[in-house]
Design an enzyme around this catalytic site. Structure first.
Site, PDB file in Angstrom:
ATOM      1  N   HIS A   1     -16.892 -19.994 -11.017  1.00 27.15           N
ATOM      2  CA  HIS A   1     -15.527 -20.500 -11.116  1.00 27.15           C
ATOM      3  C   HIS A   1     -15.491 -22.025 -11.006  1.00 27.15           C
ATOM      4  CE1 HIS A   1     -14.202 -16.347 -10.293  1.00 27.15           C
ATOM      5  NE2 HIS A   1     -13.008 -16.733 -10.712  1.00 27.15           N
TER       6      HIS A   1
ATOM      7  N   ASN B   1     -24.458 -21.478  -6.920  1.00 23.37           N
ATOM      8  CA  ASN B   1     -23.080 -20.976  -6.859  1.00 23.37           C
ATOM      9  C   ASN B   1     -22.732 -20.459  -5.473  1.00 23.37           C
ATOM     10  OD1 ASN B   1     -20.532 -20.009  -7.674  1.00 23.37           O
ATOM     11  ND2 ASN B   1     -21.369 -18.054  -8.326  1.00 23.37           N
TER      12      ASN B   1
END
Length: 269
Positions: free
Chosen positions: A121, A152
């Site tokens: 994201h 991430n």
């Protein structure tokens, strides 16, 4: 004039002077309050969006982005993050879907399948838990970029959490984030989604009395270093991306903030 008469005159003059002083003080306070409110409104409601190198601006309710069809992802995602946005409602994660507002179509999630990369994201779902619709908007594929899992779930997640901490501490932030999209990047999937070598995040606290900004540039790899090691100037990011991050800032403020790498006025804990 009798003594008693003189005393009455003196008392009257003193009363008039005190009344005048109190009136002037009230007017000064009122003017000061009005100025403060005007300044507050000006700093909290300005156009904080960066320039776009692609000309493809997509507006969602919870964020805006500049889409790069060449790289099949956003060159930047921008949004406000208020203290009131930081809630801990757990919504069911929806499926990733193509962004319905990208006319050229954003990348299909299947490009990530068996690629070895997470769907990372840019605007985190955790920043948009105040409503289910805002949360679910973050699962458009225009809002993701291929990210190594250790990156991430590690240093990138750490920066996202720190951003929420600052939003709670400073009440209101402007956030701009993305990958550095440059020529000859590795790609994944049939649609050739670019894999950035670096990711950035820029934060602006544009509230009185202390207007401040901070920028991070993170190599796309696992790291145990402190976040402060990745602080760079906004000017450096602008040179790498070709993006003007805060073009609507007054020039004197913009020049000062964007040249600085000082992070001492941000609370690292």
């Amino acid at each position: 004039m009798s003594t008693s008469r003189k005393i009455k005159v003196v008392i009257t003059i003193i009363a008039l002077l005190v009344g005048y002083w109190l009136q002037q003080k009230e007017e000064t306070n009122s003017s000061s309050q009005s100025t403060t409110e005007t300044t507050s409104n000006e700093t909290n409601n300005f156009n904080y969006f960066p320039t776009s190198t692609t000309g493809v601006i997509i507006k969602h309710n919870g964020y805006q982005l500049s889409y790069s069809e060449k790289h099949e992802q956003a060159e930047w995602v921008a949004y406000t993050l208020d203290k009131s946005d930081i809630v801990y409602t757990n919504y069911k994660r929806p499926f990733f879907i193509e962004d319905p507002k990208v006319k050229t179509k954003s990348a299909d999630w299947r490009n990530y399948k068996r690629s070895g990369y997470d769907k990372g994201h840019l605007c985190p779902a955790g920043d948009r838990r105040a409503s289910k619709s805002a949360h679910d908007e973050t699962f458009y594929t225009s809002n993701i970029s291929p990210q190594n899992h250790e990156f991430n779930a590690g240093i990138w997640n750490k920066l996202e959490q720190k951003t929420r901490y600052w939003a709670k501490k400073y009440n209101h932030l402007y956030v701009v984030t993305g990958g550095i999209l440059e020529p000859n990047l590795k790609t994944i999937g049939k649609e050739k989604v670019s894999v950035p070598n670096y990711f950035y995040k820029v934060l602006l606290d544009y509230t009185q009395p202390e207007i401040k900004a901070i920028a991070f540039l993170l190599p796309h790899k696992e790291s145990n270093k402190p976040l402060s090691d990745f602080v760079v100037s906004i000017d450096e990011l602008e040179q790498k991306t070709g993006i003007d991050f805060f073009p609507e800032l007054p020039d004197d403020i913009e020049n000062k903030l964007e040249a600085s790498t000082n992070y001492k006025n941000w609370s690292f804990r």
